[in-house]
Scaffold this motif. Structure first.
Motif, PDB file in Angstrom:
ATOM      1  N   ARG A 180      14.908  -5.184  -2.150  1.00 14.54           N
ATOM      2  CA  ARG A 180      13.748  -5.977  -2.539  1.00 14.54           C
ATOM      3  C   ARG A 180      13.006  -6.346  -1.254  1.00 14.54           C
ATOM      4  NH1 ARG A 180      15.760 -11.045  -4.995  1.00 14.54           N
ATOM      5  NH2 ARG A 180      14.002 -11.067  -6.450  1.00 14.54           N
ATOM      6  N   THR A 181      11.679  -6.250  -1.289  1.00 16.21           N
ATOM      7  CA  THR A 181      10.915  -6.332  -0.039  1.00 16.21           C
ATOM      8  C   THR A 181       9.713  -7.240  -0.193  1.00 16.21           C
ATOM      9  OG1 THR A 181      11.577  -4.078   0.560  1.00 16.21           O
ATOM     10  CG2 THR A 181       9.651  -4.982   1.687  1.00 16.21           C
ATOM     11  N   VAL A 182       9.449  -8.032   0.853  1.00 23.09           N
ATOM     12  CA  VAL A 182       8.208  -8.795   0.966  1.00 23.09           C
ATOM     13  C   VAL A 182       7.587  -8.468   2.313  1.00 23.09           C
ATOM     14  CG1 VAL A 182       7.099 -11.056   1.050  1.00 23.09           C
ATOM     15  CG2 VAL A 182       9.027 -10.661  -0.512  1.00 23.09           C
ATOM     16  N   LEU A 183       6.319  -8.038   2.269  1.00 25.32           N
ATOM     17  CA  LEU A 183       5.535  -7.828   3.486  1.00 25.32           C
ATOM     18  C   LEU A 183       4.713  -9.081   3.715  1.00 25.32           C
ATOM     19  CD1 LEU A 183       4.259  -4.206   2.709  1.00 25.32           C
ATOM     20  CD2 LEU A 183       6.324  -4.875   3.964  1.00 25.32           C
ATOM     21  N   MET A 209       0.167  -4.364   7.200  1.00 30.03           N
ATOM     22  CA  MET A 209       0.739  -4.617   5.866  1.00 30.03           C
ATOM     23  C   MET A 209       0.424  -3.458   4.924  1.00 30.03           C
ATOM     24  SD  MET A 209      -0.197  -8.611   5.195  1.00 30.03           S
ATOM     25  CE  MET A 209       0.477  -8.636   3.537  1.00 30.03           C
ATOM     26  N   LEU A 210      -0.838  -3.039   4.927  1.00 30.41           N
ATOM     27  CA  LEU A 210      -1.264  -1.997   3.996  1.00 30.41           C
ATOM     28  C   LEU A 210      -0.678  -0.639   4.373  1.00 30.41           C
ATOM     29  CD1 LEU A 210      -4.875  -3.329   3.717  1.00 30.41           C
ATOM     30  CD2 LEU A 210      -3.228  -3.250   1.837  1.00 30.41           C
ATOM     31  N   ASP A 243     -10.285  -1.933   2.128  1.00 28.20           N
ATOM     32  CA  ASP A 243     -11.659  -1.583   2.499  1.00 28.20           C
ATOM     33  C   ASP A 243     -12.120  -2.408   3.695  1.00 28.20           C
ATOM     34  OD1 ASP A 243     -11.626   0.159   0.372  1.00 28.20           O
ATOM     35  OD2 ASP A 243     -12.752  -1.159  -0.973  1.00 28.20           O
ATOM     36  N   ALA A 244     -11.752  -3.683   3.704  1.00 27.23           N
ATOM     37  CA  ALA A 244     -12.164  -4.546   4.814  1.00 27.23           C
ATOM     38  C   ALA A 244     -11.501  -4.138   6.128  1.00 27.23           C
ATOM     39  CB  ALA A 244     -11.826  -6.001   4.482  1.00 27.23           C
ATOM     40  N   CYS A 245     -10.269  -3.613   6.034  1.00 32.53           N
ATOM     41  CA  CYS A 245      -9.532  -3.232   7.238  1.00 32.53           C
ATOM     42  C   CYS A 245      -9.840  -1.805   7.682  1.00 32.53           C
ATOM     43  CB  CYS A 245      -8.027  -3.358   7.001  1.00 32.53           C
ATOM     44  SG  CYS A 245      -7.451  -5.041   6.730  1.00 32.53           S
ATOM     45  N   GLY A 246     -10.526  -1.049   6.836  1.00 32.46           N
ATOM     46  CA  GLY A 246     -10.813   0.327   7.173  1.00 32.46           C
ATOM     47  C   GLY A 246      -9.600   1.232   7.096  1.00 32.46           C
ATOM     48  N   VAL A 247      -8.630   0.861   6.257  1.00 29.39           N
ATOM     49  CA  VAL A 247      -7.439   1.680   6.079  1.00 29.39           C
ATOM     50  C   VAL A 247      -7.387   2.103   4.612  1.00 29.39           C
ATOM     51  CG1 VAL A 247      -5.985  -0.356   5.641  1.00 29.39           C
ATOM     52  CG2 VAL A 247      -4.924   1.776   6.360  1.00 29.39           C
ATOM     53  N   PRO A 248      -7.057   3.354   4.317  1.00 28.91           N
ATOM     54  CA  PRO A 248      -7.005   3.764   2.909  1.00 28.91           C
ATOM     55  C   PRO A 248      -5.809   3.133   2.193  1.00 28.91           C
ATOM     56  CG  PRO A 248      -6.241   5.549   4.317  1.00 28.91           C
ATOM     57  CD  PRO A 248      -6.759   4.480   5.230  1.00 28.91           C
ATOM     58  N   LEU A 249      -6.009   2.782   0.940  1.00 33.91           N
ATOM     59  CA  LEU A 249      -4.916   2.332   0.082  1.00 33.91           C
ATOM     60  C   LEU A 249      -4.454   3.548  -0.700  1.00 33.91           C
ATOM     61  CD1 LEU A 249      -3.235  -0.050  -1.067  1.00 33.91           C
ATOM     62  CD2 LEU A 249      -5.008  -0.296  -2.825  1.00 33.91           C
ATOM     63  N   LEU A 250      -3.187   3.969  -0.497  1.00 33.60           N
ATOM     64  CA  LEU A 250      -2.707   5.239  -1.023  1.00 33.60           C
ATOM     65  C   LEU A 250      -1.416   5.058  -1.819  1.00 33.60           C
ATOM     66  CD1 LEU A 250      -3.283   7.298   2.247  1.00 33.60           C
ATOM     67  CD2 LEU A 250      -4.795   7.177   0.249  1.00 33.60           C
ATOM     68  N   PRO A 251      -1.463   4.357  -2.945  1.00 38.67           N
ATOM     69  CA  PRO A 251      -0.235   4.145  -3.707  1.00 38.67           C
ATOM     70  C   PRO A 251       0.117   5.279  -4.655  1.00 38.67           C
ATOM     71  CG  PRO A 251      -2.024   2.947  -4.728  1.00 38.67           C
ATOM     72  CD  PRO A 251      -2.595   3.620  -3.517  1.00 38.67           C
TER      73      PRO A 251
END
Length: 790
Positions: A180-183, A209-210, A243-251
């Motif tokens: 179980r994980t929390v970032l 984090m992302l 989007d704000a961080c400029g990193v793709p969200l790839l789930p």
């Protein structure tokens, strides 16, 4: 590449146009590990009336790759059609738009390729993949056939996030897999703490984090993502942060992004298709499975189902505590975050939501996270059978929307009764479809037949073919599947099939459905009226009295007190006789096989049917009773009365239950009424005086008529602004308030004294008089002493 064959369960589906044709992608949960099935260069098809051949061919010059073919199909208007075959699916949309100014309809051009491929092969969710070539975890150009009994073991993750009041991301929790994980955003604390029962990973930035979240999905690869409001809040906020961080969200599987879509008819409502993973929101799943709660907040549902919750204060206390923990005690915030995930997992287990979601996909043919969708499910089952009967489907809107009769509701006979039994037709509308062969193609065939002697005659002059139909066979197949699921103890599948069957009649009456036809749906509802009226006449010929009926249920007064066993025996005899009578009557009247089946539902030793307030006319859909089962166990039942409605306070519900319970059990009630009023005035019931109401519009939309909940919400938001906090209620929402001498005030901000006279006159008296009036009594007479106090 090597050939392969395996069983799988379709998790997600997608199509895309490629130069050589349309590619279809299915992700499967399989006996081994997840597999992607890629079907390349598929051809899409639509249909057009043959008389428009020249006009369509004139458009083909601008749309290379389209072909016309002769087909043995026709429209509901008996026009022969041509097949329009397209290399790319989007070409059909362009052709439909080009033909629209010419008023030439293109039929079935909106059926998406991945759906048509499955429906034409009678596949819903379980499949066997034969042949094809394997490229790693991808199977290319395999052949599919249905595997209706296959169910996979799926892996699940519960996802939850914590944010600031302005939705700044603080932490991401993931539960359901190990560890179980929390970032957590920020640096670890200087002081050592007790090791938690989960892995707490500190991240220096939201970007980190992302990126770790993306890596987590690759490493753990869950089939199903669950959460609470997970699409509209958690995934939306994660996408906003990415989007704000400029990193793709790839789930998605294969490190794919979310293919966000908005609801065409519901502004602001989002869909989050995630390649290879099913996303299931707990709130939507509960509603789809017909669970009902006064509030669908995680706290309320967890308390109701699990007897525990997550509450740490009201909306602002909660946000303040989250902020405090983030600033001062990050491990405590992480524990709070992961607990939400755990609660969601336990709710899913307690309510058997994941089996229901998977069985629903198998029953409907829709993707597992597609809730609602009755029209799409109907089309999935009906279109291939209709094609095999020689027809193409009409387009939405071909028949103008108009009203049609709803379910039959019998006039009630108000009052108190001993010995009432309720008989209920099992799945009445589906059984009408089976018995009377109600069907879109059957109606077309019947109405255009020159010889009406061999047809099934229905209400309003409708006629149905005895030989050419598809819907009765679909319903019969589902009916047998539901019975089999019951025998096997598969409650989730039985419930999914029941809901699907019962939705089919409503689909025919929905103007958004391509098969909408008021005459067609009226052939079901008006037949229901006839069945209920004839059933009423039957029981009254037996010397009993029908005091109420509603769509598929009839309430039969046995005319004198009966012991529990005697009442159950009378009900069983009526059930047997009514079913046998229908079998004879339908065979003699139209030569039809009877699928109508009435069942015994409830015995009420005591029963109360109120009047419409302010009149002597019996109410509808409102009653209460003391039910007794075959083992003699008693239960108070309320339908539609104040205690079952959200716009009455707990005070009203408790009072109503207490008063009716005493009357039903023959206990003294006058003292209870007087004592309850006295306790109210003495302040002993203050915790029961809270109204909880929904603001259905923006707060500034209420101008002329300003109800109490709006006045309370405005007071609350004025206070929020004075405290430097964002307002809570400008866009609507739920408000808790009490009525005071100063008017409605938010519960958390009450300053004035409680207006007990309001609760006496508006909550207790209407309930009491509705119950006491048939007994020659009144609330005023029983509380005259208390009334002199004010």
């Amino acid at each position: 590449m090597a050939s392969t064959e395996l069983k799988g369960f379709i998790l997600t589906r997608h199509w895309r146009d490629a130069p050589d044709g349309t590619d279809i992608e299915y992700w499967l949960a399989s006996e081994q590990r997840p597999r992607k099935l890629l079907l390349r260069a598929q051809t899409s098809v639509a249909f057009v009336a043959a008389r428009h051949r020249d006009a369509v061919q004139a458009q083909l010059a601008t749309l290379p790759g389209l072909q016309l073919r002769e087909l043995a199909l026709r429209t509901f208007g008996q026009e022969p059609v041509l097949g329009v075959y397209a290399r790319q699916f989007r070409q059909l949309g362009r052709l439909a738009r080009a033909l629209q100014p010419l008023q030439i309809p293109l039929y079935e051009a909106d059926v998406r390729p991945h759906d048509r491929y499955l429906m034409e092969r009678f596949i819903t969710a379980g499949v066997v993949v034969e042949g094809g070539q394997r490229d790693g975890d991808t199977i290319v150009d395999g052949r599919l056939r249905p595997a209706p009994g296959y169910r996979p073991q799926v892996s699940v993750v519960s996802l939850d996030i914590e944010t600031s009041a302005t939705e700044a991301l603080y932490s991401i929790a993931l539960d359901g897999t190990r560890p179980r994980t929390v970032l957590m955003l920020g640096d670890p604390p200087d002081a050592s703490t007790e090791p938690p029962d989960f892995t707490l990973v500190y991240c220096a930035s939201r970007r980190e984090m992302l990126e770790r979240l993306n890596a987590w999905f690759v490493a753990h690869d869950p089939d199903v993502v669950i959460g609470w409001n997970v699409v509209q809040f958690d995934l939306r906020v994660l996408q906003k942060a990415a989007d704000a961080c400029g990193v793709p969200l790839l789930p998605g599987r294969g490190r794919k992004p979310i293919a966000w879509r908005t609801h065409p008819g519901q502004q602001g409502y989002l869909f989050a298709p995630m390649p290879g993973r099913v996303v299931v929101d707990g709130i939507e799943a509960l509603r789809a499975a017909m669970w009902s709660f006064p509030s669908f907040s995680l706290e309320s549902v967890a308390q109701a189902l699990l007897g525990e919750g997550k509450d740490i204060g009201d909306a602002y206390d909660k946000m303040a505590e989250i902020e405090r923990r983030y600033q001062q005690d990050k491990p405590a915030l992480a524990a709070y975050n992961i607990r939400d995930c755990a609660l969601v997992l336990r709710i899913f287990e307690k309510a058997a939501l994941l089996p229901f979601v998977l069985e629903r996909a198998q029953a409907t043919g829709l993707q597992a996270d597609h809730f609602g969708g009755s029209i799409a499910a109907f089309s999935h089952h009906y279109l291939p059978r209709m094609h095999r009967l020689g027809y193409v489907a009409p387009n939405v809107g071909e028949i103008a929307a108009k009203a049609y009769p709803g379910g039959y509701v019998m006039d009630s006979r108000p009052g108190f009764y001993d010995a009432v039994v309720v008989l209920d037709y099992k799945s009445l509308y589906p059984s009408i479809i089976r018995t009377f062969l109600v069907d879109p193609v059957g109606l077309v065939e019947g109405m255009q037949a020159e010889d009406a002697s061999g047809l099934v005659h229905g209400p309003q002059g409708t006629r149905f073919s005895r030989e050419r139909h598809g819907l009765p066979e679909i319903v019969t197949g589902l009916w047998h599947a539901r019975d089999a699921a019951k025998r096997e103890g598969n409650a989730a599948l039985a419930q999914a099939i029941k809901l699907l069957m019962n939705a089919f009649a409503g689909v025919l009456g929905a103007s958004e459905c391509r098969f909408f036809n008021p005459r067609l749906v009226s052939a079901i509802t008006l037949r229901g009226h006839e069945i209920m009226k004839r059933t009423r006449d039957f029981v009254e010929r037996r010397g009993y009295r029908a005091i109420y009926g509603d769509t598929d249920s009839i309430f039969v007064w046995l005319q004198r007190p009966h012991g529990n066993g005697e009442a159950h025996a009378v009900a069983a005899g009526l059930v047997q006789d009514i079913n046998a009578w229908w079998t004879r009557a339908l065979r003699e009247e139209q030569g039809l096989e009877n699928f109508l089946e009435i069942e015994f539902d409830t015995h009420y030793a005591k029963f109360f049917m109120p009047t419409i307030r302010g009149s002597d006319v019996g109410s509808k859909k409102r009653y209460a009773g003391l039910s007794v089962d075959a083992q003699g166990r008693e239960e108070m039942v309320f339908r539609g009365l104040e205690m079952a409605r959200s716009d009455w306070t707990p005070l009203a519900r408790q009072f109503q239950e207490g008063l009716l319970s005493r009357i039903f059990r023959g206990e003294p009630y006058r003292g209870f009424v007087a004592d309850y009023a006295q306790a109210l005035l003495a302040g002993a019931k203050d915790e029961l005086l809270v109204y909880r109401k929904r603001l259905r519009h923006r707060l500034d939309a209420y101008q002329v008529n300003v109800p109490p909940q709006v006045r309370a919400a405005r007071l609350a938001d004025e206070h929020n602004l004075r405290m430097g906090r964002p307002p809570q209620y400008q866009q609507g929402g739920w408000i808790r308030y009490v009525m005071t001498r100063g008017g409605p005030e938010p519960l958390a901000l009450r300053q004035s004294g409680i207006d007990y006279a309001h609760y006496l006159d508006k909550q207790l008296q209407p309930i009491a008089d509705a119950i006491l009036h048939p007994m020659g009594d009144s609330f005023a007479a029983l509380t005259s002493a208390q009334r002199r106090l004010f």
